[in-house]
Every structure is written in C-alpha cells, then in structure tokens.
Scaffold this motif. Structure first.
Motif, short mmCIF file in Angstrom:
data_model
loop_
_atom_site.label_atom_id
_atom_site.label_comp_id
_atom_site.label_asym_id
_atom_site.label_seq_id
_atom_site.Cartn_x
_atom_site.Cartn_y
_atom_site.Cartn_z
N VAL A 249 -5.57 39.17 9.26
CA VAL A 249 -5.49 37.75 8.90
C VAL A 249 -4.38 37.54 7.87
CG1 VAL A 249 -6.69 35.82 7.80
CG2 VAL A 249 -7.91 37.27 9.44
N ASP A 250 -4.33 38.41 6.87
CA ASP A 250 -3.28 38.29 5.85
C ASP A 250 -1.90 38.45 6.47
OD1 ASP A 250 -5.15 37.92 3.85
OD2 ASP A 250 -5.21 40.04 3.28
N LEU A 251 -1.74 39.43 7.35
CA LEU A 251 -0.43 39.68 7.96
C LEU A 251 0.01 38.51 8.84
CD1 LEU A 251 -0.83 43.42 9.00
CD2 LEU A 251 0.64 42.54 7.19
N LEU A 252 -0.91 37.94 9.60
CA LEU A 252 -0.56 36.89 10.55
C LEU A 252 -0.52 35.51 9.91
CD1 LEU A 252 -2.65 38.27 13.53
CD2 LEU A 252 -0.16 38.21 13.37
N ASP A 253 -1.14 35.36 8.75
CA ASP A 253 -1.04 34.09 8.02
C ASP A 253 0.23 34.02 7.19
OD1 ASP A 253 -3.18 32.72 8.96
OD2 ASP A 253 -4.41 32.88 7.16
N ALA B 204 -1.98 23.00 10.45
CA ALA B 204 -3.43 22.95 10.45
C ALA B 204 -4.02 23.76 11.59
CB ALA B 204 -3.90 21.49 10.56
N GLU B 205 -3.20 24.08 12.59
CA GLU B 205 -3.69 24.86 13.72
C GLU B 205 -3.67 26.35 13.38
OE1 GLU B 205 -4.87 23.76 16.48
OE2 GLU B 205 -4.29 21.65 16.42
N THR B 206 -4.50 27.12 14.03
CA THR B 206 -4.45 28.56 13.87
C THR B 206 -3.33 29.08 14.75
OG1 THR B 206 -6.20 28.69 15.54
CG2 THR B 206 -6.86 28.90 13.24
N GLY B 207 -2.15 29.19 14.16
CA GLY B 207 -0.95 29.47 14.92
C GLY B 207 -1.03 30.69 15.80
N PHE C 76 -12.32 36.25 12.77
CA PHE C 76 -10.98 35.93 12.25
C PHE C 76 -10.99 34.55 11.60
CE2 PHE C 76 -6.76 34.17 12.52
CZ PHE C 76 -5.86 35.22 12.42
N GLU C 77 -11.58 33.57 12.32
CA GLU C 77 -11.61 32.20 11.81
C GLU C 77 -12.47 32.10 10.55
OE1 GLU C 77 -9.63 30.15 12.74
OE2 GLU C 77 -9.19 30.33 14.88
N LYS D 105 -10.79 32.40 3.12
CA LYS D 105 -9.56 32.63 2.37
C LYS D 105 -8.95 31.31 1.89
CE LYS D 105 -4.89 34.44 3.11
NZ LYS D 105 -3.97 35.04 4.11
N GLN D 106 -8.93 30.31 2.77
CA GLN D 106 -8.40 29.00 2.39
C GLN D 106 -9.26 28.31 1.35
OE1 GLN D 106 -8.16 27.25 6.31
NE2 GLN D 106 -6.04 27.88 6.61
N SER D 107 -10.58 28.46 1.47
CA SER D 107 -11.51 27.86 0.50
C SER D 107 -11.32 28.48 -0.86
CB SER D 107 -12.97 28.05 0.95
OG SER D 107 -13.19 27.38 2.17
N ASN D 108 -11.17 29.80 -0.91
CA ASN D 108 -10.96 30.48 -2.18
C ASN D 108 -9.65 30.08 -2.82
OD1 ASN D 108 -13.38 31.88 -1.96
ND2 ASN D 108 -12.43 33.64 -0.92
#
Length: 282
Positions: free
Chosen positions: A27-31, A164-167, A268-269, A275-278
């Motif tokens: 998730v970190d790598l792809l975000d 906003a989309e999960t790219g 993943f979601e 992660k976004q909430s934190n």
C-alpha cells in the motif's frame, strides 16, 4: 498497529501477521506512485523549464516513441533472464546499468533520447521481470510478461486521474481486458509478438500512461545542467520508482494466489483507509 477488535468484520483477519505487513508495505509503495515528486526531490524544479525546451516533434510523437520503446523492450529484455533461478532480485545491478545509461545519454541531451530511451526501458523491464520472478511468477507465461508491462502504466498516474479513486485497482482493471485479450491471442499464436493486434492495443494503452512519466524524464534531461550527471540522476529516480511499483504489484499478485483477489483488495482498502484517517488526525 493492527487492531484485533471486531475481527469478524475485519477484511484483514484472514491474513497472517507477515502477509499483513507485506500488504501494508505494498500500500505504501503504490500510494507513493508520483514519479514527478521523486524527480523534483532529486533534481529540483527543472521540469517546468524542461517542458518548454522539448521539441514539438517530441511532444507530438511521444506515445509512438514510447510504444516503440516498450515493444523493443519486451522483445529483447527477457532473452538474458534465467527463468529458473530463485532468490532475490538484482535491483542494484539494474539501477547501476540504467544510471550509467542515463549518464551516457545525458551528454547528448534530448537528441540522444531516441537511443537512450529504448535501452533504459529494456533494462527497467528486465528489472521488473526479475522482481516478478523473485515473487514466484513464471516468466514463461505470456500473461506474466504482459503483467510486467502493466507496471509501467501502474507507476505512471496521469493528471487526469481522480486522486479520490484507488488508482492502482482502477488502472489495473482498465488494462486487464486488453491484457487478457493479448494473452489469448499470444497463446493461440504460440508467442507474444509485436504483430499481434491485441498486443499492439496493450502496448498503446500502457504507452499512453507511461508516456506521461517519460515526458517528465525528458523534460528534466532537456535542461542543460551538468550534462551526464543530470541524466544519471534522472535515470536513477526513474528505475527506483518503477522498481517500487513492481515490488508492490507483484507482492499483491503473490498474496492473491494465496488469499484470492477479493480478500486482498478488501484488506488493501482497509489499510489504505486507516492510513488516510491517521494522516488526517496529525
């Protein structure tokens, strides 16, 4: 830290601790997929100036140039791969070769891009395939080879993307049908070759996105600063970015073989949302 509360409704509850951490890393790598961000941190604010220096012929024909580079890379990059070797990928070896290629190409500026870009792309594709192999993928499979090509699209978000989309999942889904069609055609012909209609479609779909990253690379190299040093720095950032994308992508594919695609996507979601909430609380 992973919460143990309400595990019945936790989409990550089926994952082992190690696999959950692997997915978190993915998730970190792809975000963090922005090549422009990595490039700016490496070479400073030269991209905007470089865009103005790119010849119109480069702007107009970029997708065609990139598609040609991808076709050349796929046909040649895997020839030297030992498909039976196990173990870790040789990331630093490929980084060193691409960086040296960038240094050589940087001395000639944009004029040398027609020579340097196919070589760099082929080396990067070989590195991506090496990462795929290290994650248990069978490089004899046409589907796996085409999935290696996908990495160039997955690692190249365009300005039109909705943040906003999960790219990752959106781009992967968009390309999946073209890849399946290419795989079916290749299987019927016995090989994935550049004359296959669906192979050409796949190449161009990838090229449309990869071309955005390539334009940023060429823009940075167009600025006449330090010549070969600039080319080396740009190419290092280039391959580092796509190696990260490949590690995230092929980790997810390996987990899908164990847990199924839906389970991996749901977890993943969940990780991404947490992660976004934190981040928003900080």
């Amino acid at each position: 830290m992973r919460s143990t509360a309400d595990t019945a409704n936790d989409p990550c509850s089926a994952f082992s601790h190690d696999d959950f951490e692997r997915l978190q890393t993915s998730v970190d790598l792809l975000d963090n997929r922005s090549f422009a961000t990595k490039l700016t941190s490496a070479v400073g604010g030269v991209i905007e100036r470089g865009v103005e220096l790119l010849p119109s012929s480069v702007h107009d024909g970029l997708t065609k140039i990139v598609a040609g580079s991808l076709s050349t890379a796929l046909n040649g990059a895997l020839l030297t791969m030992d498909k039976d070797t196990e173990g870790d990928s040789w990331d630093w070896f490929h980084k060193a070769v691409v960086t040296a290629t960038g240094a050589a190409g940087g001395a000639t500026g944009v004029a040398g891009a027609a020579v340097e870009l196919p070589i760099s792309t082929a080396i990067m594709l070989r590195s991506i395939a090496d990462i795929a192999r290290s994650h248990g993928e069978d490089l004899r499979s046409d589907e796996v080879r085409l999935s290696c090509l996908q990495v160039f699209a997955l690692g190249s978000p365009s300005p039109a993307d909705d943040v906003a989309e999960t790219g990752y999942w959106l781009v992967r889904a968009t390309l999946s049908e073209a890849v399946k069609d290419a795989m079916r055609y290749a299987s019927s012909q016995g090989a994935a070759n550049a004359s296959a209609p669906w192979f050409v479609v796949t190449i161009h779909k990838v090229a449309e996105r990869f071309g955005f990253a390539v334009s940023q690379k060429l823009a940075a190299q167009a600025v006449p600063v330090l010549g070969g040093i600039m080319g080396a720095v740009v190419n290092y950032a280039f391959i580092d970015h796509f190696q990260d994308t490949a590690r995230g992508h092929f980790t997810i594919r390996a987990l899908e073989r164990q847990y199924g695609q839906k389970a991996v996507k749901d977890c993943f979601e969940r990780i991404r949302t947490d992660k976004q909430s934190n981040s928003s609380r900080r």
